[in-house]
Motif scaffolding. Sequence first.
Motif, PDB file in Angstrom:
ATOM      1  N   VAL A 155       0.819  -1.204   0.000  1.00 41.59           N
ATOM      2  CA  VAL A 155       0.000   0.000   0.000  1.00 41.59           C
ATOM      3  C   VAL A 155       0.861   1.264   0.000  1.00 41.59           C
ATOM      4  O   VAL A 155       0.527   2.268  -0.643  1.00 41.59           O
ATOM      5  CB  VAL A 155      -0.973  -0.003   1.207  1.00 41.59           C
ATOM      6  CG1 VAL A 155      -0.255   0.235   2.529  1.00 41.59           C
ATOM      7  CG2 VAL A 155      -2.083   1.015   1.007  1.00 41.59           C
ATOM      8  N   TYR A 156       2.013   1.214   0.690  1.00 42.54           N
ATOM      9  CA  TYR A 156       2.907   2.370   0.727  1.00 42.54           C
ATOM     10  C   TYR A 156       3.659   2.525  -0.591  1.00 42.54           C
ATOM     11  O   TYR A 156       3.904   3.645  -1.060  1.00 42.54           O
ATOM     12  CB  TYR A 156       3.898   2.236   1.882  1.00 42.54           C
ATOM     13  CG  TYR A 156       3.232   2.062   3.215  1.00 42.54           C
ATOM     14  CD1 TYR A 156       2.533   3.104   3.818  1.00 42.54           C
ATOM     15  CD2 TYR A 156       3.287   0.841   3.890  1.00 42.54           C
ATOM     16  CE1 TYR A 156       1.904   2.937   5.045  1.00 42.54           C
ATOM     17  CE2 TYR A 156       2.668   0.661   5.111  1.00 42.54           C
ATOM     18  CZ  TYR A 156       1.969   1.707   5.682  1.00 42.54           C
ATOM     19  OH  TYR A 156       1.354   1.534   6.881  1.00 42.54           O
ATOM     20  N   LYS A 157       4.030   1.412  -1.187  1.00 51.72           N
ATOM     21  CA  LYS A 157       4.741   1.460  -2.467  1.00 51.72           C
ATOM     22  C   LYS A 157       3.853   2.064  -3.553  1.00 51.72           C
ATOM     23  O   LYS A 157       4.305   2.891  -4.357  1.00 51.72           O
ATOM     24  CB  LYS A 157       5.209   0.057  -2.862  1.00 51.72           C
ATOM     25  CG  LYS A 157       6.242  -0.534  -1.908  1.00 51.72           C
ATOM     26  CD  LYS A 157       6.537  -1.992  -2.220  1.00 51.72           C
ATOM     27  CE  LYS A 157       7.479  -2.617  -1.197  1.00 51.72           C
ATOM     28  NZ  LYS A 157       7.708  -4.063  -1.438  1.00 51.72           N
ATOM     29  N   GLU A 158       2.572   1.676  -3.562  1.00 53.68           N
ATOM     30  CA  GLU A 158       1.672   2.230  -4.567  1.00 53.68           C
ATOM     31  C   GLU A 158       1.355   3.692  -4.269  1.00 53.68           C
ATOM     32  O   GLU A 158       1.252   4.516  -5.187  1.00 53.68           O
ATOM     33  CB  GLU A 158       0.405   1.380  -4.650  1.00 53.68           C
ATOM     34  CG  GLU A 158       0.693  -0.040  -5.145  1.00 53.68           C
ATOM     35  CD  GLU A 158      -0.530  -0.812  -5.616  1.00 53.68           C
ATOM     36  OE1 GLU A 158      -1.595  -0.183  -5.827  1.00 53.68           O
ATOM     37  OE2 GLU A 158      -0.408  -2.036  -5.805  1.00 53.68           O
ATOM     38  N   ALA A 159       1.218   4.040  -2.989  1.00 52.54           N
ATOM     39  CA  ALA A 159       0.983   5.444  -2.624  1.00 52.54           C
ATOM     40  C   ALA A 159       2.149   6.319  -3.060  1.00 52.54           C
ATOM     41  O   ALA A 159       1.954   7.436  -3.566  1.00 52.54           O
ATOM     42  CB  ALA A 159       0.757   5.565  -1.120  1.00 52.54           C
ATOM     43  N   ALA A 160       3.379   5.836  -2.881  1.00 50.26           N
ATOM     44  CA  ALA A 160       4.558   6.606  -3.282  1.00 50.26           C
ATOM     45  C   ALA A 160       4.586   6.809  -4.803  1.00 50.26           C
ATOM     46  O   ALA A 160       4.926   7.900  -5.290  1.00 50.26           O
ATOM     47  CB  ALA A 160       5.824   5.899  -2.816  1.00 50.26           C
ATOM     48  N   LYS A 161       4.229   5.773  -5.557  1.00 52.71           N
ATOM     49  CA  LYS A 161       4.188   5.900  -7.013  1.00 52.71           C
ATOM     50  C   LYS A 161       3.150   6.930  -7.454  1.00 52.71           C
ATOM     51  O   LYS A 161       3.394   7.743  -8.364  1.00 52.71           O
ATOM     52  CB  LYS A 161       3.872   4.548  -7.651  1.00 52.71           C
ATOM     53  CG  LYS A 161       4.969   3.511  -7.518  1.00 52.71           C
ATOM     54  CD  LYS A 161       4.525   2.167  -8.079  1.00 52.71           C
ATOM     55  CE  LYS A 161       5.594   1.101  -7.887  1.00 52.71           C
ATOM     56  NZ  LYS A 161       5.147  -0.233  -8.370  1.00 52.71           N
ATOM     57  N   ILE A 162       1.994   6.914  -6.804  1.00 54.38           N
ATOM     58  CA  ILE A 162       0.937   7.868  -7.152  1.00 54.38           C
ATOM     59  C   ILE A 162       1.363   9.286  -6.800  1.00 54.38           C
ATOM     60  O   ILE A 162       1.133  10.237  -7.559  1.00 54.38           O
ATOM     61  CB  ILE A 162      -0.378   7.481  -6.451  1.00 54.38           C
ATOM     62  CG1 ILE A 162      -0.876   6.132  -6.975  1.00 54.38           C
ATOM     63  CG2 ILE A 162      -1.437   8.551  -6.669  1.00 54.38           C
ATOM     64  CD1 ILE A 162      -2.013   5.542  -6.161  1.00 54.38           C
ATOM     65  N   LEU A 163       1.994   9.460  -5.633  1.00 50.97           N
ATOM     66  CA  LEU A 163       2.482  10.794  -5.248  1.00 50.97           C
ATOM     67  C   LEU A 163       3.542  11.289  -6.231  1.00 50.97           C
ATOM     68  O   LEU A 163       3.518  12.463  -6.632  1.00 50.97           O
ATOM     69  CB  LEU A 163       3.050  10.756  -3.832  1.00 50.97           C
ATOM     70  CG  LEU A 163       2.043  10.760  -2.685  1.00 50.97           C
ATOM     71  CD1 LEU A 163       2.750  10.519  -1.357  1.00 50.97           C
ATOM     72  CD2 LEU A 163       1.272  12.083  -2.635  1.00 50.97           C
ATOM     73  N   ASP A 164       4.468  10.424  -6.609  1.00 51.93           N
ATOM     74  CA  ASP A 164       5.490  10.832  -7.582  1.00 51.93           C
ATOM     75  C   ASP A 164       4.839  11.328  -8.871  1.00 51.93           C
ATOM     76  O   ASP A 164       5.238  12.363  -9.429  1.00 51.93           O
ATOM     77  CB  ASP A 164       6.421   9.647  -7.903  1.00 51.93           C
ATOM     78  CG  ASP A 164       7.405   9.361  -6.787  1.00 51.93           C
ATOM     79  OD1 ASP A 164       7.598  10.225  -5.911  1.00 51.93           O
ATOM     80  OD2 ASP A 164       7.988   8.251  -6.793  1.00 51.93           O
ATOM     81  N   TRP A 165       3.849  10.585  -9.348  1.00 52.02           N
ATOM     82  CA  TRP A 165       3.141  11.014 -10.559  1.00 52.02           C
ATOM     83  C   TRP A 165       2.414  12.338 -10.311  1.00 52.02           C
ATOM     84  O   TRP A 165       2.456  13.250 -11.142  1.00 52.02           O
ATOM     85  CB  TRP A 165       2.127   9.945 -10.995  1.00 52.02           C
ATOM     86  CG  TRP A 165       1.343  10.386 -12.191  1.00 52.02           C
ATOM     87  CD1 TRP A 165       1.677  10.240 -13.500  1.00 52.02           C
ATOM     88  CD2 TRP A 165       0.091  11.099 -12.172  1.00 52.02           C
ATOM     89  NE1 TRP A 165       0.722  10.805 -14.306  1.00 52.02           N
ATOM     90  CE2 TRP A 165      -0.270  11.345 -13.515  1.00 52.02           C
ATOM     91  CE3 TRP A 165      -0.747  11.556 -11.155  1.00 52.02           C
ATOM     92  CZ2 TRP A 165      -1.440  12.027 -13.867  1.00 52.02           C
ATOM     93  CZ3 TRP A 165      -1.914  12.239 -11.504  1.00 52.02           C
ATOM     94  CH2 TRP A 165      -2.247  12.465 -12.839  1.00 52.02           C
ATOM     95  N   GLY A 166       1.763  12.459  -9.159  1.00 50.90           N
ATOM     96  CA  GLY A 166       0.997  13.661  -8.865  1.00 50.90           C
ATOM     97  C   GLY A 166       1.846  14.915  -8.827  1.00 50.90           C
ATOM     98  O   GLY A 166       1.442  15.969  -9.350  1.00 50.90           O
TER      99      GLY A 166
END
Length: 440
Positions: A332-343
């Motif tokens: 869940v943290y790995k996917e959140a970090a990827k989404i934040l990077d994109w954002g």
Amino acid sequence: MPAPQQTIRRSLLVLSAALSSLALTAPLALAAPSPTPTPGSSAGSSASPSASPTATPPANMSSVGGARLAQAGTQVDLASGVLVVPKDLTARSWIVSDAESGAVLAAHNAHWRLPPASTLKMLFADTVLPKFPKTTEHKVVASDLAGMGAGSSVVPIKEGESYTVRDLWLGVFLRSGNDAVHVLSHMNGGVDRTVADMNAHAQDLQALDTRVVTPDGYDEPGQVSSAYDLTLIARSGLQKKDFREYCSTVSVKFPGETTKVKGKSVRGTFEIRNTNRLLSGDSDVSVYPGIAGVKNGNTTNAGATFTGVAERGGKVLLVTVMNPEKDEHNEVYKEAAKILDWGFQAAGKVQPVGELVAPKNAAQASAQPGATASGEAGGDTAGTKPAASSTPVAAEEDGSGGVGIALAIVGGLLVLLAGGVFLVNRRWPLPDLVRRRPRP
């Protein structure tokens, strides 16, 4: 359209997002166990199959925040030069938005009603936190700890010991202690009263996907929220100074049991550490640059859930991720970090697909005499007046575990000469972790 009218229209769009910060001062509470729960040891392990979500999102979801957010699947309007949304995301639902303007940059099944686990403790905190000064002391009795679900995550809180309200909130946010939630709920008039308060507050926030059954987020049939709602709740909570302090604290010494040493009563301490791995780090997850909270959760029916806020380059983003299907440690943290990077790469470049709506009473709050633009509130903290200019003003505070929280507040009052309409355009006060933690 003449330039002045364009300016007015843009200002009115900003107003709808800005007014949302002028509302509610009630906290939320969410139940979050350890990042990778085992059967019987998570914050909630209800065996009722009726609490489990379906495998696919419903055909019709809420349109709060915009029609695009009611649609299933990923919603995003890519612009030239912006990378595509990461293809390897497996979460059933996620959303990333600008915490200050309220613009939703991208979302996936944003209004899918799913079990929230301990992220629901954000709503508990946003509802209950303003009711008790942080210095208030409470001696725990057996009835305070009654009724917790089997395998609940605990701080632990000990019967017969006294704790300050600040101690209890740190137990809620860092260890996702259901025991701390129950003590505070009993201080608030009981679990049933607290659940009713939380449901009422969710309605005020227009978090209409949310239904609270238990204040700690433990799995119960019918207890649901959505990525959209959890983001609204976090955004409201982050307006409160004490909420910001607790959710951004990495570690702290917590009061232990009282023992006799050479005939004298001595109370020991032990360290508790935040289970939000983007804040505290783990063997396979690095601390995310600029992370400032908010809350994680994990139960049998909910899977892993997470809402986070981070700052980079003057942008503050909120992300919520619910129940990744990929079964990897800390996924869940790995996917959140990827989404934040994109954002952060997409912020200011993509067309929003929706917005974070204002609370129902936002217009009333802004119209009342003495209403403030900062929306600052928390435990025993009163509101602050808006800044005289649009330049951020930083104020340093001391937090637990050496955490320093800088509050960026931009206040501005624009007068539209045509009709004498007042617009409030300001930045929400959020922790600036760039000042407290250097980037890798």
